[in-house]
Motif scaffolding. Structure first.
Motif, PDB file in Angstrom:
ATOM      1  N   LEU A 233       0.823  -1.161  -0.008  1.00  0.00           N
ATOM      2  CA  LEU A 233       0.130  -0.055   0.061  1.00  0.00           C
ATOM      3  C   LEU A 233       0.988   1.240   0.016  1.00  0.00           C
ATOM      4  O   LEU A 233       1.749   1.540   0.770  1.00  0.00           O
ATOM      5  CB  LEU A 233      -0.888  -0.028   1.238  1.00  0.00           C
ATOM      6  N   VAL A 234       0.740   2.102  -1.042  1.00  0.00           N
ATOM      7  CA  VAL A 234       1.338   3.242  -0.951  1.00  0.00           C
ATOM      8  C   VAL A 234       0.539   4.453  -1.170  1.00  0.00           C
ATOM      9  O   VAL A 234      -0.962   4.140  -1.368  1.00  0.00           O
ATOM     10  CB  VAL A 234       2.319   3.516  -2.316  1.00  0.00           C
ATOM     11  N   SER A 235       0.693   5.855  -1.565  1.00  0.00           N
ATOM     12  CA  SER A 235      -0.206   6.886  -1.604  1.00  0.00           C
ATOM     13  C   SER A 235       0.019   7.379  -2.836  1.00  0.00           C
ATOM     14  O   SER A 235       1.035   7.641  -3.427  1.00  0.00           O
ATOM     15  CB  SER A 235      -0.134   7.929  -0.525  1.00  0.00           C
ATOM     16  N   THR A 236      -1.095   7.948  -3.602  1.00  0.00           N
ATOM     17  CA  THR A 236      -0.946   9.045  -4.806  1.00  0.00           C
ATOM     18  C   THR A 236      -0.330  10.544  -4.123  1.00  0.00           C
ATOM     19  O   THR A 236      -0.548  10.784  -3.087  1.00  0.00           O
ATOM     20  CB  THR A 236      -2.157   9.040  -5.652  1.00  0.00           C
ATOM     21  N   LEU A 237      -0.287  11.172  -5.087  1.00  0.00           N
ATOM     22  CA  LEU A 237       0.093  12.755  -4.954  1.00  0.00           C
ATOM     23  C   LEU A 237      -1.296  13.378  -4.246  1.00  0.00           C
ATOM     24  O   LEU A 237      -1.044  14.194  -3.548  1.00  0.00           O
ATOM     25  CB  LEU A 237       0.483  13.487  -6.259  1.00  0.00           C
ATOM     26  N   GLU A 238      -2.499  13.006  -4.429  1.00  0.00           N
ATOM     27  CA  GLU A 238      -3.729  13.424  -3.980  1.00  0.00           C
ATOM     28  C   GLU A 238      -4.275  12.510  -2.744  1.00  0.00           C
ATOM     29  O   GLU A 238      -5.193  12.564  -2.304  1.00  0.00           O
ATOM     30  CB  GLU A 238      -4.770  13.451  -5.131  1.00  0.00           C
ATOM     31  N   ALA A 239      -3.253  11.893  -2.260  1.00  0.00           N
ATOM     32  CA  ALA A 239      -3.530  11.223  -0.897  1.00  0.00           C
ATOM     33  C   ALA A 239      -4.476  10.216  -0.930  1.00  0.00           C
ATOM     34  O   ALA A 239      -5.492  10.064  -0.097  1.00  0.00           O
ATOM     35  CB  ALA A 239      -3.942  12.325   0.248  1.00  0.00           C
ATOM     36  N   THR A 240      -4.571   9.486  -2.030  1.00  0.00           N
ATOM     37  CA  THR A 240      -5.663   8.407  -2.404  1.00  0.00           C
ATOM     38  C   THR A 240      -4.857   7.215  -2.538  1.00  0.00           C
ATOM     39  O   THR A 240      -3.690   7.017  -2.724  1.00  0.00           O
ATOM     40  CB  THR A 240      -6.482   8.859  -3.645  1.00  0.00           C
ATOM     41  N   PRO A 241      -5.433   6.086  -2.261  1.00  0.00           N
ATOM     42  CA  PRO A 241      -4.452   4.765  -2.116  1.00  0.00           C
ATOM     43  C   PRO A 241      -4.293   4.078  -3.438  1.00  0.00           C
ATOM     44  O   PRO A 241      -5.189   4.275  -4.479  1.00  0.00           O
ATOM     45  CB  PRO A 241      -5.694   3.765  -1.446  1.00  0.00           C
ATOM     46  N   ALA A 242      -3.180   3.459  -3.393  1.00  0.00           N
ATOM     47  CA  ALA A 242      -2.805   2.693  -4.461  1.00  0.00           C
ATOM     48  C   ALA A 242      -1.972   1.345  -3.903  1.00  0.00           C
ATOM     49  O   ALA A 242      -1.274   1.402  -2.875  1.00  0.00           O
ATOM     50  CB  ALA A 242      -1.642   3.309  -5.294  1.00  0.00           C
ATOM     51  N   ILE A 243      -2.345   0.222  -4.572  1.00  0.00           N
ATOM     52  CA  ILE A 243      -1.846  -1.009  -4.110  1.00  0.00           C
ATOM     53  C   ILE A 243      -0.843  -1.563  -5.403  1.00  0.00           C
ATOM     54  O   ILE A 243      -1.329  -1.748  -6.328  1.00  0.00           O
ATOM     55  CB  ILE A 243      -2.777  -2.117  -3.734  1.00  0.00           C
ATOM     56  N   LEU A 244       0.211  -1.660  -4.968  1.00  0.00           N
ATOM     57  CA  LEU A 244       1.271  -2.343  -5.981  1.00  0.00           C
ATOM     58  C   LEU A 244       1.939  -3.634  -5.517  1.00  0.00           C
ATOM     59  O   LEU A 244       2.060  -3.864  -4.540  1.00  0.00           O
ATOM     60  CB  LEU A 244       2.430  -1.355  -6.109  1.00  0.00           C
ATOM     61  N   HIS A 245       1.683  -4.469  -6.576  1.00  0.00           N
ATOM     62  CA  HIS A 245       2.065  -5.928  -6.227  1.00  0.00           C
ATOM     63  C   HIS A 245       2.410  -6.727  -7.534  1.00  0.00           C
ATOM     64  O   HIS A 245       1.645  -6.740  -8.588  1.00  0.00           O
ATOM     65  CB  HIS A 245       0.924  -6.670  -5.510  1.00  0.00           C
ATOM     66  N   GLY A 246       3.471  -7.515  -7.662  1.00  0.00           N
ATOM     67  CA  GLY A 246       4.052  -8.338  -8.758  1.00  0.00           C
ATOM     68  C   GLY A 246       4.252  -7.263 -10.055  1.00  0.00           C
ATOM     69  O   GLY A 246       3.956  -5.960  -9.999  1.00  0.00           O
ATOM     70  N   GLY A 247       5.203  -7.823 -10.845  1.00  0.00           N
ATOM     71  CA  GLY A 247       5.601  -6.976 -11.771  1.00  0.00           C
ATOM     72  C   GLY A 247       5.953  -7.700 -13.155  1.00  0.00           C
ATOM     73  O   GLY A 247       7.119  -7.500 -13.820  1.00  0.00           O
ATOM     74  N   PRO A 248       5.213  -8.768 -13.641  1.00  0.00           N
ATOM     75  CA  PRO A 248       5.720  -9.410 -14.967  1.00  0.00           C
ATOM     76  C   PRO A 248       5.428  -8.335 -16.142  1.00  0.00           C
ATOM     77  O   PRO A 248       4.282  -7.765 -16.327  1.00  0.00           O
ATOM     78  CB  PRO A 248       4.406 -10.636 -14.938  1.00  0.00           C
ATOM     79  N   PHE A 249       6.302  -8.381 -17.057  1.00  0.00           N
ATOM     80  CA  PHE A 249       6.458  -7.831 -18.138  1.00  0.00           C
ATOM     81  C   PHE A 249       5.258  -8.343 -19.179  1.00  0.00           C
ATOM     82  O   PHE A 249       4.804  -9.629 -19.006  1.00  0.00           O
ATOM     83  CB  PHE A 249       7.703  -7.672 -19.059  1.00  0.00           C
ATOM     84  N   ALA A 250       4.787  -7.489 -20.096  1.00  0.00           N
ATOM     85  CA  ALA A 250       3.669  -8.118 -20.986  1.00  0.00           C
ATOM     86  C   ALA A 250       3.930  -8.496 -22.218  1.00  0.00           C
ATOM     87  O   ALA A 250       3.389  -9.345 -22.842  1.00  0.00           O
ATOM     88  CB  ALA A 250       2.596  -7.059 -21.162  1.00  0.00           C
TER      89      ALA A 250
END
Length: 528
Positions: A233-250
């Motif tokens: 869990l991290v924040s955007t510049l407008e203090a809204t939530p973002a969930i980042l997880h995993g990173g396979p290329f397409a």
């Protein structure tokens, strides 16, 4: 100092459900998956990428911020960046302008250690395999039929072919690791364990399969991934939530963030804005046919991002002239957008086009793209999230809410068919190839795979991201071409077959002047 406390409160996350990494990053407990579903999933995809960048991540973040500005609860569900592109050519993957997730440098580099854990887990299995052979080879593994290689989260073409302990091996980039795919396709810890157990690592001299389970490696691999399996869990510049997880290329993998993260976001918000890598011919097709199939996800909307300059580039305009108005080139290059829209409609999920507007775009160019709405049968909405943040995507947010309330049911592109038929379906229906040809090696591999899986498996096609074809130079919407399957690889743990088309490489190289040459740190991050 940015703090996540306001997000923890807004998402009703208890202290026991998060593990803080400093004040601005946190891991979320898998216990949250026990909550009830409430969120609708929105896929953010794009036209084929160009040297300018289309801003898919930026648009994703901007849309989620716009939805929050309209007082809906929304979460950006994104992949984690790989250090390969960060130090290579593409750069970071945290958005841009006023539509970013933060802390940018931390996310683009080591973040919470997930990439390193996946790298270590993959290479631990390699080490256990080599160690088994060294200490007597009780299973009778054939050194010439070892399938499991090594990975590293750095672009290094010199590692594509190596020799170790008397046999050939290679390195892929971590984003292409089957461990990465497994982590992103697992629905829970039990599913993760089962998928790790099924990894095919080698064959014996008698032709029998050797799995990670046979090497007694699964317990240690689970231990290495104990925190990596938890979304971030991290924040955007407008203090809204973002969930980042995993990173396979397409282009060389399935290109989507984790099923766990997407489902978790749907437990915590009304709208989940997720994404799939590169153009819709790669990431979106795999999102629907692999991720949604294995995760039983039914998305409610598809947003296709396009830019004026990318479409002009597809229409033949050179890099130096891209800022000049050119309606003829824009009209010609718009065939790329048309094909992507037609393709996405085949999945029966409502579609809207978002034009990521830049300062060099003229009113006439924007007006032309808006006029395509009637031809495409979908809304075409200009957005300015880079300059205005969430306020730059308010119209798009209203439209997304509207189409999310339209009942729809995802239809896979292929179902209950052979591996060969699935590859042909994607190649002809999405790429618009006339035919699929196989190398001699791929023909033998196909014969073996179809004998083992007569009912078929999902296919993960690895090819260039720059073209619908397997030739990076064939821009726009090419016709009268065939694609060549060079090699087929079974990813038994992930649950799909990888088909390598053309000359695509699973370990990228660095450009002549890599992004790494422009980065530095002297107490402050420079150049990122």
């Amino acid at each position: 100092m940015n703090s996540l406390k306001h997000l923890l409160d807004a998402l009703n996350l208890e202290d026991t459900e998060v593990m803080m990494y400093g004040h601005d990053k946190a891991k979320i407990s898998l216990e949250v998956l026990n909550r009830e579903d409430k969120g609708k999933v929105i896929l953010m995809t794009a036209i084929n990428p160009t040297p300018f960048g289309e801003g898919k991540t930026t648009m994703n973040i901007g849309l989620s911020m716009a939805l929050n500005a309209l007082e809906y609860s929304a979460i950006s569900a994104l992949r984690e960046p790989s250090m390969g592109p960060v130090f290579g050519m593409k750069g970071g993957a945290t958005g841009g302008g006023k539509a970013q997730v933060i802390p940018k440098a931390d996310i683009d580099l080591h973040f919470t250690g997930d990439m390193h854990a996946i790298t270590a887990c993959h290479n631990l299995l390699t080490a256990l395999l080599e160690n088994h052979i060294y200490h007597g080879n009780e299973l009778g593994i054939d050194p010439d039929r070892i399938l499991w290689n090594r990975v590293l989260d750095v672009n290094d073409r010199s590692l594509r072919r190596i020799e170790v302990a008397g046999h050939k091996s290679s390195f892929d980039i971590t984003a292409a690791s089957e461990i990465m795919a497994i982590l992103c396709l697992a629905n829970d810890l039990e599913d993760l364990r089962n998928r790790l157990s099924n990894i095919l690592v080698a064959y014996t001299v008698d032709g029998k399969e050797v799995s990670a389970k046979d090497l007694n490696a699964v317990g240690s691999m689970m231990l290495v991934l104990k925190d990596a399996i938890k979304p971030n869990l991290v924040s955007t510049l407008e203090a809204t939530p973002a969930i980042l997880h995993g990173g396979p290329f397409a282009n060389i993998a399935h290109g989507c963030n984790s099923i766990i993260a997407t489902k978790m976001a749907a437990k915590l918000s009304d709208y989940v804005v997720t994404e799939a890598g590169f153009g819709a011919d790669l990431g979106a097709e795999k999102f629907f046919d692999i991720k949604c199939r294995l995760g039983e996800i039914n998305p409610s909307a598809t947003v296709i991002v396009a830019t004026v300059r990318a479409l002009k580039y597809n229409g033949g305009v050179g890099v130096k002239e891209i800022a000049n108005e050119n309606l003829e080139a824009l009209k010609l290059g718009s065939q790329n957008l048309v094909q992507h829209v037609e393709n996405m409609k085949k999945f029966k999920v409502p579609v809207v086009v978002a034009i990521n507007r830049f300062d060099t775009d003229t009113d006439a160019e924007i007006a032309y793209l808006e006029s395509l709405s009637e031809i495409l049968g979908v809304d075409v909405i200009p957005c300015e999230v880079f300059a205005k943040g969430g306020q730059g995507a308010i119209e798009l947010a209203h439209k997304v809410v509207e189409i999310c309330n339209t009942p729809s049911k995802l239809e896979y592109l292929y179902q209950d068919t052979t591996i060969e038929a699935a590859i042909k379906t994607v190649a002809t229906e999405i790429y618009r190839a006339d035919n699929v040809v196989y190398s001699d090696e791929a023909k033998e591999q196909l014969k073996e795979l179809e004998a083992r899986f007569p009912e078929g498996l999902p296919v993960c096609i690895a090819k260039t991201q720059y073209s619908f074809s397997d030739d990076a130079k064939k821009l726009n919407a090419p016709r009268d071409f065939e694609v060549t399957v060079r090699q087929l690889k079974l990813a038994a743990g992930a649950g799909f077959v990888v088909a390598l088309l053309g000359n695509v490489m699973r370990m990228p190289g660095l450009p002549k002047v890599p992004n790494a040459n422009h980065l530095d740190y002297d107490g402050q991050v420079i150049g990122m």
